[in-house]
Design a protein around this motif. Structure first.
Motif, PDB file in Angstrom:
ATOM      1  N   ASP A 218      41.211 -13.400   1.584  1.00 46.45           N
ATOM      2  CA  ASP A 218      41.350 -12.663   2.834  1.00 46.45           C
ATOM      3  C   ASP A 218      41.391 -11.159   2.571  1.00 46.45           C
ATOM      4  O   ASP A 218      42.142 -10.677   1.724  1.00 46.45           O
ATOM      5  CB  ASP A 218      42.637 -13.111   3.540  1.00 46.45           C
ATOM      6  N   ALA A 219      40.585 -10.422   3.307  1.00 41.41           N
ATOM      7  CA  ALA A 219      40.503  -8.973   3.111  1.00 41.41           C
ATOM      8  C   ALA A 219      41.835  -8.292   3.382  1.00 41.41           C
ATOM      9  O   ALA A 219      42.136  -7.248   2.787  1.00 41.41           O
ATOM     10  CB  ALA A 219      39.417  -8.392   4.015  1.00 41.41           C
ATOM     11  N   THR A 220      42.659  -8.856   4.263  1.00 43.28           N
ATOM     12  CA  THR A 220      43.968  -8.248   4.510  1.00 43.28           C
ATOM     13  C   THR A 220      44.888  -8.420   3.305  1.00 43.28           C
ATOM     14  O   THR A 220      45.773  -7.583   3.075  1.00 43.28           O
ATOM     15  CB  THR A 220      44.634  -8.851   5.753  1.00 43.28           C
ATOM     16  N   ALA A 249      39.071  -4.048   7.030  1.00 46.97           N
ATOM     17  CA  ALA A 249      39.545  -5.419   6.825  1.00 46.97           C
ATOM     18  C   ALA A 249      39.918  -6.095   8.142  1.00 46.97           C
ATOM     19  O   ALA A 249      40.564  -5.490   8.999  1.00 46.97           O
ATOM     20  CB  ALA A 249      40.750  -5.433   5.884  1.00 46.97           C
ATOM     21  N   ALA A 250      39.504  -7.334   8.278  1.00 47.79           N
ATOM     22  CA  ALA A 250      39.848  -8.128   9.459  1.00 47.79           C
ATOM     23  C   ALA A 250      40.519  -9.416   9.001  1.00 47.79           C
ATOM     24  O   ALA A 250      40.046 -10.065   8.066  1.00 47.79           O
ATOM     25  CB  ALA A 250      38.592  -8.451  10.265  1.00 47.79           C
ATOM     26  N   PRO A 251      41.616  -9.814   9.627  1.00 47.75           N
ATOM     27  CA  PRO A 251      42.304 -11.043   9.227  1.00 47.75           C
ATOM     28  C   PRO A 251      41.373 -12.250   9.280  1.00 47.75           C
ATOM     29  O   PRO A 251      40.592 -12.411  10.224  1.00 47.75           O
ATOM     30  CB  PRO A 251      43.428 -11.174  10.261  1.00 47.75           C
ATOM     31  N   GLY A 252      41.447 -13.076   8.253  1.00 41.76           N
ATOM     32  CA  GLY A 252      40.642 -14.287   8.205  1.00 41.76           C
ATOM     33  C   GLY A 252      39.275 -14.115   7.596  1.00 41.76           C
ATOM     34  O   GLY A 252      38.577 -15.095   7.363  1.00 41.76           O
ATOM     35  N   GLU A 253      38.867 -12.862   7.350  1.00 47.03           N
ATOM     36  CA  GLU A 253      37.557 -12.603   6.752  1.00 47.03           C
ATOM     37  C   GLU A 253      37.666 -12.508   5.242  1.00 47.03           C
ATOM     38  O   GLU A 253      38.618 -11.932   4.709  1.00 47.03           O
ATOM     39  CB  GLU A 253      36.963 -11.290   7.283  1.00 47.03           C
ATOM     40  N   ILE A 255      36.742 -11.077   1.547  1.00 45.03           N
ATOM     41  CA  ILE A 255      36.551  -9.710   1.066  1.00 45.03           C
ATOM     42  C   ILE A 255      35.067  -9.322   1.037  1.00 45.03           C
ATOM     43  O   ILE A 255      34.725  -8.143   1.174  1.00 45.03           O
ATOM     44  CB  ILE A 255      37.203  -9.555  -0.325  1.00 45.03           C
ATOM     45  N   ALA A 256      34.171 -10.299   0.901  1.00 48.02           N
ATOM     46  CA  ALA A 256      32.739  -9.983   0.919  1.00 48.02           C
ATOM     47  C   ALA A 256      32.310  -9.420   2.271  1.00 48.02           C
ATOM     48  O   ALA A 256      31.440  -8.550   2.345  1.00 48.02           O
ATOM     49  CB  ALA A 256      31.926 -11.233   0.576  1.00 48.02           C
ATOM     50  N   ALA A 257      32.914  -9.903   3.349  1.00 52.43           N
ATOM     51  CA  ALA A 257      32.602  -9.363   4.671  1.00 52.43           C
ATOM     52  C   ALA A 257      33.073  -7.918   4.792  1.00 52.43           C
ATOM     53  O   ALA A 257      32.398  -7.074   5.391  1.00 52.43           O
ATOM     54  CB  ALA A 257      33.237 -10.230   5.758  1.00 52.43           C
ATOM     55  N   ALA A 258      34.234  -7.634   4.202  1.00 52.89           N
ATOM     56  CA  ALA A 258      34.722  -6.251   4.198  1.00 52.89           C
ATOM     57  C   ALA A 258      33.785  -5.357   3.399  1.00 52.89           C
ATOM     58  O   ALA A 258      33.513  -4.214   3.788  1.00 52.89           O
ATOM     59  CB  ALA A 258      36.139  -6.206   3.630  1.00 52.89           C
ATOM     60  N   ALA A 259      33.288  -5.868   2.268  1.00 52.15           N
ATOM     61  CA  ALA A 259      32.355  -5.086   1.449  1.00 52.15           C
ATOM     62  C   ALA A 259      31.092  -4.758   2.231  1.00 52.15           C
ATOM     63  O   ALA A 259      30.577  -3.628   2.166  1.00 52.15           O
ATOM     64  CB  ALA A 259      32.012  -5.856   0.182  1.00 52.15           C
ATOM     65  N   ALA A 260      30.591  -5.735   2.983  1.00 54.07           N
ATOM     66  CA  ALA A 260      29.393  -5.488   3.789  1.00 54.07           C
ATOM     67  C   ALA A 260      29.659  -4.401   4.828  1.00 54.07           C
ATOM     68  O   ALA A 260      28.789  -3.562   5.114  1.00 54.07           O
ATOM     69  CB  ALA A 260      28.953  -6.776   4.459  1.00 54.07           C
ATOM     70  N   ARG A 261      30.861  -4.372   5.368  1.00 53.98           N
ATOM     71  CA  ARG A 261      31.188  -3.356   6.365  1.00 53.98           C
ATOM     72  C   ARG A 261      31.355  -1.983   5.737  1.00 53.98           C
ATOM     73  O   ARG A 261      30.998  -0.969   6.342  1.00 53.98           O
ATOM     74  CB  ARG A 261      32.469  -3.787   7.105  1.00 53.98           C
ATOM     75  N   ILE A 262      31.902  -1.932   4.526  1.00 56.67           N
ATOM     76  CA  ILE A 262      31.992  -0.652   3.807  1.00 56.67           C
ATOM     77  C   ILE A 262      30.595  -0.087   3.601  1.00 56.67           C
ATOM     78  O   ILE A 262      30.347   1.109   3.703  1.00 56.67           O
ATOM     79  CB  ILE A 262      32.720  -0.831   2.459  1.00 56.67           C
ATOM     80  N   ARG A 263      29.653  -0.970   3.283  1.00 54.02           N
ATOM     81  CA  ARG A 263      28.272  -0.527   3.011  1.00 54.02           C
ATOM     82  C   ARG A 263      27.612   0.063   4.250  1.00 54.02           C
ATOM     83  O   ARG A 263      26.842   1.026   4.142  1.00 54.02           O
ATOM     84  CB  ARG A 263      27.451  -1.715   2.499  1.00 54.02           C
ATOM     85  N   THR A 264      27.912  -0.458   5.406  1.00 56.39           N
ATOM     86  CA  THR A 264      27.150  -0.089   6.604  1.00 56.39           C
ATOM     87  C   THR A 264      27.876   0.802   7.580  1.00 56.39           C
ATOM     88  O   THR A 264      27.270   1.310   8.526  1.00 56.39           O
ATOM     89  CB  THR A 264      26.702  -1.366   7.342  1.00 56.39           C
ATOM     90  N   SER A 265      29.184   1.000   7.392  1.00 60.12           N
ATOM     91  CA  SER A 265      29.932   1.743   8.408  1.00 60.12           C
ATOM     92  C   SER A 265      30.361   3.124   7.914  1.00 60.12           C
ATOM     93  O   SER A 265      30.292   3.421   6.735  1.00 60.12           O
ATOM     94  CB  SER A 265      31.172   0.954   8.841  1.00 60.12           C
TER      95      SER A 265
END
Length: 265
Positions: A218-220, A249-253, A255-265
Motif C-alpha cells: 500500500d502506497a500509504t 499516495a492513495a489508500p488501497g493502491e 506503490i506501482a500506481a503511486a509511481a505512475a502518478r509521480i511520472r505523470t503529475s
C-alpha cells in the motif's frame, strides 16, 4: 506443535498466517476488521474477538500490523494476558524505537524477536519472504522457517532498523525511476526504450518493482516508512521522495500506481 496467535490480517498477514496453518500449527487469529479472519477460520483457524483473547493460550504471538500506533494499541490490550515463557515475534515495519518500546513493556519471561520481512504478497503466499531477525531467534527458528529465509541482524531492534534502511532505499528508488521516466518523456524518448534501458542497468530490481503486477504494498504504508526514516536523521533525498508519495499516495493502491502518478503529475 506450538499454538500461535497471529494478530493483523492485512495483505501480508493473511497469507503469512495461512502458511502457519498449513504447517499444522494451531492458530488463533485477530484483526481489527473482524471479517478479514473469515477465510482463515474456514480453513481451520480460530478467530478471537480481542487481542487479549487471541494471546491467552498462545505459545507464540506474531504481530503484523500497519504501524507503531497499531502495535501500541495491540500491546496495551494483549500484554496482560500473555503466558509465562511466550515468544513474541514482531514482524511489522515500525522502526527500532517502537520495538524497544515494546520490549520495555513486556514481562521479563517473554522473549521478543523483531523480524520484519522483505518481499510482497507473492512471497508471503509462497513462504519465501526474507526475514530480518533481531534478538534471540533460537526458540522460533522453526516457526519463521515456514514464512521464509531468516537473516540474523543482531540484538532486538536491529531487524526493524535494517528493514527501515532497505525499505527507504527501495521506495525512494521507485520515485527516482518514476522521475527518470518523466525526464525521458520530456526529452521525447520512447517510454518502453527508456524503461528497458533502466531495467538493464543497476536499478533493475527497482524498475521491476515500479511496474510489478499481482503484488501489493500500500502506497500509504510507503509514506509511513519514509516518514519513520526521515524522523531519524537528516535525509534530503528520502525527504524529497516522501514529499512525492504524500502528494500522490492513495489508500488501497499499490506503490506501482503511486509511481505512475509521480511520472505523470
Amino acid at each position: 506443535m506450538e499454538h500461535i496467535a497471529f494478530l493483523g490480517l492485512g495483505h501480508m498477514g493473511t497469507p503469512m498466517a495461512r502458511q502457519l496453518l498449513a504447517a499444522g500449527h494451531p492458530l488463533t487469529v485477530w484483526n481489527r476488521t473482524a471479517a478479514k479472519a473469515d477465510p482463515l477460520v474456514a480453513e481451520g483457524a480460530r478467530a478471537a474477538a480481542a487481542p487479549a483473547e487471541a494471546v491467552r493460550d498462545a505459545d507464540v504471538v506474531i504481530t503484523m500490523l500497519a504501524g507503531p500506533d497499531a502495535l501500541d494499541a495491540v500491546a496495551d490490550a494483549a500484554t496482560p494476558a500473555l503466558r509465562p515463557g511466550v515468544h513474541w515475534i514482531e514482524m511489522s515495519t515500525v522502526g527500532p524505537d517502537a520495538v524497544h518500546k515494546l520490549a520495555a513493556r513486556l514481562p521479563k519471561d517473554v522473549t521478543l524477536v523483531d523480524a520484519p520481512v522483505m518481499g510482497s504478497t507473492d512471497k508471503a503466499a509462497a513462504g519465501t519472504l526474507g526475514i530480518l531477525a533481531g534478538g534471540d531467534t533460537s526458540g522460533v527458528e522453526h516457526v519463521l522457517a515456514h514464512l521464509g529465509h531468516v537473516t540474523r541482524t543482531g540484538p532486538v531492534g536491529s531487524g526493524a532498523a535494517l528493514k527501515l534502511v532497505l525499505n527507504s532505499a527501495v521506495i525512494s528508488g521507485i520515485a527516482v525511476v518514476a522521475e527518470a521516466l518523466r525526464l525521458a518523456d520530456a526529452l521525447g524518448l520512447d517510454g518502453d526504450t527508456a524503461r528497458t534501458a533502466l531495467a538493464n542497468g543497476p536499478l533493475a530490481g527497482v524498475v521491476a518493482r515500479a511496474f510489478a503486477e499481482g503484488v501489493h504494498f500500500d502506497a500509504t504504508l510507503a509514506v509511513k516508512d519514509l516518514d519513520l526514516a526521515a524522523r531519524t536523521t537528516r535525509l534530503p533525498a528520502i525527504e524529497a521522495a516522501l514529499a512525492h508519495y504524500r502528494r500522490v499516495a492513495a489508500p488501497g493502491e499499490d506503490i506501482a500506481a503511486a509511481a505512475a502518478r509521480i511520472r505523470t503529475s
